[in-house]
Every structure is written in C-alpha cells, then in structure tokens.
Design a protein around this motif. Structure first.
Motif, short mmCIF file in Angstrom:
data_model
loop_
_atom_site.label_atom_id
_atom_site.label_comp_id
_atom_site.label_asym_id
_atom_site.label_seq_id
_atom_site.Cartn_x
_atom_site.Cartn_y
_atom_site.Cartn_z
N ARG A 27 2.14 1.81 -3.20
CA ARG A 27 1.22 2.35 -4.43
C ARG A 27 1.24 3.95 -4.23
O ARG A 27 1.08 4.63 -5.12
N GLN A 73 0.76 -1.21 -0.07
CA GLN A 73 -0.10 0.15 -0.11
C GLN A 73 0.97 1.26 0.01
O GLN A 73 0.77 2.32 -0.74
N LYS A 111 4.32 5.68 -5.43
CA LYS A 111 4.25 5.89 -6.92
C LYS A 111 3.48 7.06 -7.37
O LYS A 111 3.69 7.55 -8.49
#
Length: 113
Positions: free
Chosen positions: A89, A86, A92
């Motif tokens: 992500r 998580q 990113k």
C-alpha cells in the motif's frame, strides 16, 4: 485467576496470557492422548479452567496450524503477509505521488518552451 462473572449475552473482555493459552492446548492434547479421541476434550478442559469453549477450540486449532499438524496459514506467515500488504500500500501511494509529480514537471517544461 478466574474470569469475572459473566452477564448472559455480553462477551467478556478477558485477555489470556500466552502461558494460559499454551497450558490449555497442552491439557487438551494430553486428554486426547489419554482418551484416544478428540470428542469432548476441548469442552472438558475449557470447563475445568473456566475458559470459553470456543476460545480454547480456537487456540488448539491455531497451535495445530502453527506446528504444522494441520493445514492453514501459520501465525508467522499471517504476520508476514500483513506486513507485505502494508508495504505494498505504501509503495502504491509513493508511485502515485511520483506519477503526479512527473506529470506536473513535464507540463511545466512544456509551458516553459
């Protein structure tokens, strides 16, 4: 407390407490020690408690992995991996936003000149 009446082919939505799970695992392990075999122990305990056989089998397997008795990813490691994925992500997404903002401001600087 026994599970509600089952309708064939329809899964139950019963939630078991951690104490119920731990008791089932303890009983399976105790029966295995007494009999000297694993064969049929999960089914016997599941039937005695009125729980699903595969449900109890899954609890015993998970407990074995968590306690280092069998190879596998422990519940603790699984939760850590999920949290790290998580975070990855989110990082990113943040990098993508920063990259676009950087390109926008670089273009604005060129246009200004």
């Amino acid at each position: 407390v026994m599970p509600q009446e089952r309708v064939p082919g329809k899964p139950t939505t019963r939630r078991y407490t951690e104490e119920e799970k731990a008791q089932a695992v303890r009983l399976v392990r105790q029966l295995r020690r007494e009999l000297g075999t694993e064969h049929g122990t999960v089914q016997r305990v599941a039937e005695q408690l009125g729980y699903g056989v595969e449900t109890v089998r899954k609890w015993v397997k998970r407990a074995d992995v968590d306690e280092g008795l069998k190879a596998g990813t422990s519940s603790e490691d699984r939760a850590r991996i999920k949290a790290l994925e998580q975070e990855n992500r989110e990082l990113k997404r943040a990098n993508e936003i920063l990259r676009k903002a950087s390109a926008y401001f670089a273009q604005a600087e060129l246009d200004r000149r």
